[in-house]
Design a protein around this motif. Structure first.
Motif: not given
Length: 804
Positions: A612-628
């Motif tokens: 449904r969503s296609g390719a998996a999203p890769a790690a980037d600034f916004f992904a790690v900022k969300g974790v923080l």
């Protein structure tokens, strides 16, 4: 320290199973690290055989087909590849079902078309030798076919591997361990193996050998001269015993020195007396720049803190650590000078550390042995030299230095025992334990007068030490369990900092990150790879290796190390975090400034792709900022983000930010610089954050408060404002929150648009505002003034315009 059970049983035979004995030793202070099996297994399948016939294999030039009498039933066909196999030999046979030292289980099988019902064994295959050079083992004496092989050869043994503490060098010898087992189990202890000494006291003829000691670091030096020595392989029992104890057999003389060391705990060294120039040895401190080639073939440059032994031609041995090449025993040796000496332990320890040179001898000498042990080892080695080398012992013993030192006598008061242990111990029981350990004991009015044996002189120096000996071998099992008198002080609670740290770590685990534990040490090369070669750091005075020469000033290096290791092993989808100290110069009292860092790294896809969503999203600034942000929300700490492109060269410019709590910068978040990722061979973008957890928790509220969110619903409205692209979203939210008043509960950006509809150099931020009051349900009219003020402030301070 590896102790073969068969060797231990020569001196003490506890009525306990092997594991029960290991447990008892461990519970009385002699830690058993593990139990090894040495040699073959399923010994019932190993028998003595007699080769009846030996014929050439019909289809293999290097194989023979033997008919072997194994004592039961018909002779068995066995295919053998040894060159020395011949008819008429008495040999060692492994029948089908035998388990070899490497764990291989034998079974009947065809070799090049011929059935083989077993194997004729070599010494190596029975763990009786360390190489295969000798072919199959052939008995010298006659043994009946079918005789269990274990009855005539030491083919199987259990071995205790002990972790001996530095204060107990007496347990670095088999007899010392036997003494401990005797005291711990009550099993009778055999007499000391050095009880009978074939040697004699008195001077040695100076024409044979002489010794001069010119340093205080040699406490005692003894030596004996042996002539008419025959160098040969050691007998099978000696080789088997050394192999089980972890030593490689060399020849009979060297093996005797190793055997005596393992039995007594006292190192020995054998010199080829004909290669000792002038027949004289001098023990002295080295001079700066002197060189010596040790037995391992390495030339070493010495300094005055090293003690050496020299002959008339110069240095020949590094005292207490390793001998030299020039005087080692060889196949042609016929005269041996057998040295047993006592050295200054701390000096030996420094010498080994300086040259990164560990040896079995040095490991014992560095702990500080008693001078009395020198002649004990001489007695054991002398007996074996006479028995196994055919040598003649020259009269006398060279003995330079103190033959003994003062032995302390300590009190053991009954009242003091009770006061320290919290329960009384019968005087007779204390006496039993101490006598079993080799202490001298005499009755006094208050308790016992205890004479410390020479081999415990450095360890037992006061009454409390004697009580410890009694406690560990007798009283610990019977001491009553009691609660502290003031139990209100016994309750332990986590500090607010500890609770906050655990919440932060648990939040990361809850998001699916895996915790890693990296080294606190690193090297300057790692800093160079991080593009911060000049980052201030703390250097270690005595590093374990060049790769661990400094304390890490940043936690990022260890996370990248773990990531690179996983990627190299095919695990590229990573979500890792580490919670650990980092160090910088400038702490109080000259110590390092240590603070606790919390860091995370994402690499590869951060979520699985699907149809449904296609390719998996890769790690980037916004992904790690969300974790923080999830971690910070868990701790209820509000932070702001600001560009800081030059602050951290290891981060990607334009895709990184400084993290601040109020006016205090607490860390960073961003993508790893491509050059840094390449230095660690990471194929994808790596996104990281790192914060000073102490500063973060300092900004957290001490008390968690709760607000009513259900009695009166909130009012939500959205605004779209057009601003210059250079205006950060964080600045927009800062203006909105300041203008929104007390009823503005939340403000966030939920969409960004750039395009023709807003014009070049502009972008539209969609803002979601949520208003709430604690005492009423708000209407549009109630929040209109706040909305108008927000719009006005956006226009006046940021040049923003509402988008129609």
């Amino acid at each position: 320290m590896r102790v073969p059970i068969s060797w231990l049983h020569e001196h003490v035979v506890p009525e306990l199973g092997l594991r029960e004995l290991a447990f008892r030793l461990a519970m009385t202070g002699t830690e058993v690290d593990r139990i090894h099996h040495h040699g073959v297994d399923a010994v019932e399948h190993f028998v003595v055989g007699r080769v009846l016939t030996c014929e050439q294999h019909p289809d293999a030039d290097r194989l023979k087909v033997c008919s072997v009498d194994v004592g039961a039933g018909e002779p068995q066909p066995i295919v053998c590849g040894a060159k020395n196999v011949a008819a008429g030999q008495t040999v060692a046979v492994a029948r089908p079902g035998s388990v070899m030292p490497d764990g291989t289980k034998l079974k009947a099988s065809k070799l090049r078309g011929v059935m083989s019902n077993g194997m004729i064994c070599s010494e190596d295959e029975l763990s009786l030798a360390s190489d295969r050079a000798g072919g199959i083992y052939v008995f010298d004496a006659e043994h009946a076919p079918g005789t269990p092989l274990a009855d005539v050869l030491p083919i199987s043994d259990e071995v205790l591997e002990l972790e001996i503490t530095p204060n107990r060098p007496d347990c670095l010898g088999v007899y010392g361990v036997a003494r401990e087992a005797h005291a711990a189990t009550g099993a009778p202890l055999g007499p000391p193996p050095w009880q009978e000494d074939p040697g004699s006291a008195g001077p040695v003829d100076p024409a044979l050998a002489s010794v001069t000691v010119e340093t205080e670091r040699c406490l005692r030096f003894t030596a004996r001269v042996f002539e008419d020595v025959t160098i040969a392989p050691s007998p099978l029992w000696l080789r088997a015993r050394l192999l089980a104890a972890g030593q490689r057999p060399i020849n009979n003389v060297v093996d005797i020195t190793n055997y005596a060391m393992l039995l007594t705990g006292q190192p020995l060294h054998a010199f080829d007396l004909d290669r000792v120039a002038g027949g004289t040895l001098t023990v002295r401190d080295a001079r700066a720049g002197e060189t010596l080639t040790t037995l391992d073939g390495v030339e070493r440059t010495l300094d005055p803190d090293v003690v050496l032994i020299e002959d008339a031609d110069g240095p020949t041995s590094m005292a207490g650590v390793m001998g030299g090449e020039r005087s080692e025993v060889e196949a042609t040796t016929t005269r041996v000078l057998l040295e047993v000496a006592t050295w200054d332990g701390p000096n030996i320890n420094r010498t080994m550390a300086k040259f990164n040179l560990r040896s079995e001898a040095g490991a014992r000498n560095e702990k500080g042995l008693a001078p009395e042990q020198a002649l004990e080892a001489q007695a054991v080695a002398t007996r074996l030299m006479l028995e196994l080398t055919g040598a003649k012992l020259a009269p006398g013993t060279i003995d330079v230095g103190a033959a003994t030192t003062e032995t302390p006598t300590l009190r053991l008061r009954d009242a003091r025992v009770t006061r320290l242990l919290g329960a009384p111990v019968e005087r007779a029981e204390s006496r039993r334990v101490l006598e079993a350990l080799g202490f001298g004991v005499a009755e006094t009015g208050e308790g016992l007068e205890v004479t410390v044996p020479s081999f415990r002189r450095n360890d037992v120096t006061r009454e409390a030490d004697v009580i410890e000996e009694v406690a560990r071998l007798s009283a610990l099992d019977t001491l009553p369990s009691t609660l502290p008198e003031n139990r209100t002080l016994a309750a332990a609670r986590l500090t607010p900092y500890q609770r906050g740290r655990r919440r932060a770590e648990d939040a990361l685990v809850g998001l699916g990150l895996s915790e890693v534990a990296g080294w606190s040490f690193t090297n300057v090369e790692t800093l160079a790879k991080l593009r911060v070669p000049d980052l201030p750091h703390v250097e270690l005075l005595n590093p374990m290796s060049v790769a661990q020469a400094i304390l890490r000033p940043t936690i990022l290096g260890s996370l990248l190390d773990v990531a690179a290791h996983n990627v190299a092993h095919g695990a590229g989808e990573l979500a890792l975090f580490e919670s650990a100290p980092v160090y910088k110069p400038g702490g109080e009292d000259g110590l390092a400034d240590e603070h606790h860092a919390l860091a995370a790294l994402l690499h590869g896809p951060v979520a699985p792709g699907d149809w449904r969503s296609g390719a998996a999203p890769a790690a980037d600034f916004f992904a790690v900022k969300g974790v923080l942000e999830h971690v910070l929300a868990t701790l209820r700490v509000a932070v702001t983000y600001a560009p800081a492109e030059d602050a951290w060269p290891f981060l990607h410019p334009g895709r990184s930010a400084a993290v601040s709590a109020g006016e205090v910068r607490v860390g960073f978040v961003g993508e790893v610089h491509p050059a840094v990722a390449a230095a660690w061979d990471l194929p994808h973008t790596a996104a990281v954050f790192a914060v000073d957890l102490g500063k973060v928790l300092a900004a957290a509220p001490e008390v968690t408060t709760y607000a009513d969110l259900t009695s009166f619903p909130s009012l939500r409205l959205d605004l779209a404002v057009v601003l210059d692209e250079a205006v950060p979203a964080a600045r927009v939210l800062e203006v909105v929150r300041a203008a929104g008043g007390n009823r503005l509960a939340d403000a966030r950006v939920f969409d960004v648009y750039s395009g023709e509809q807003v014009g070049e150099g502009k972008r539209s931020l969609a803002l979601h505002l949520e208003f709430r009051a604690a005492d009423q349900t708000l209407t549009d009219a109630d929040v209109q003034p706040a909305r108008d003020k927000v719009v006005k402030k956006l226009a006046s301070e940021l040049g923003g315009e509402l988008r129609g």
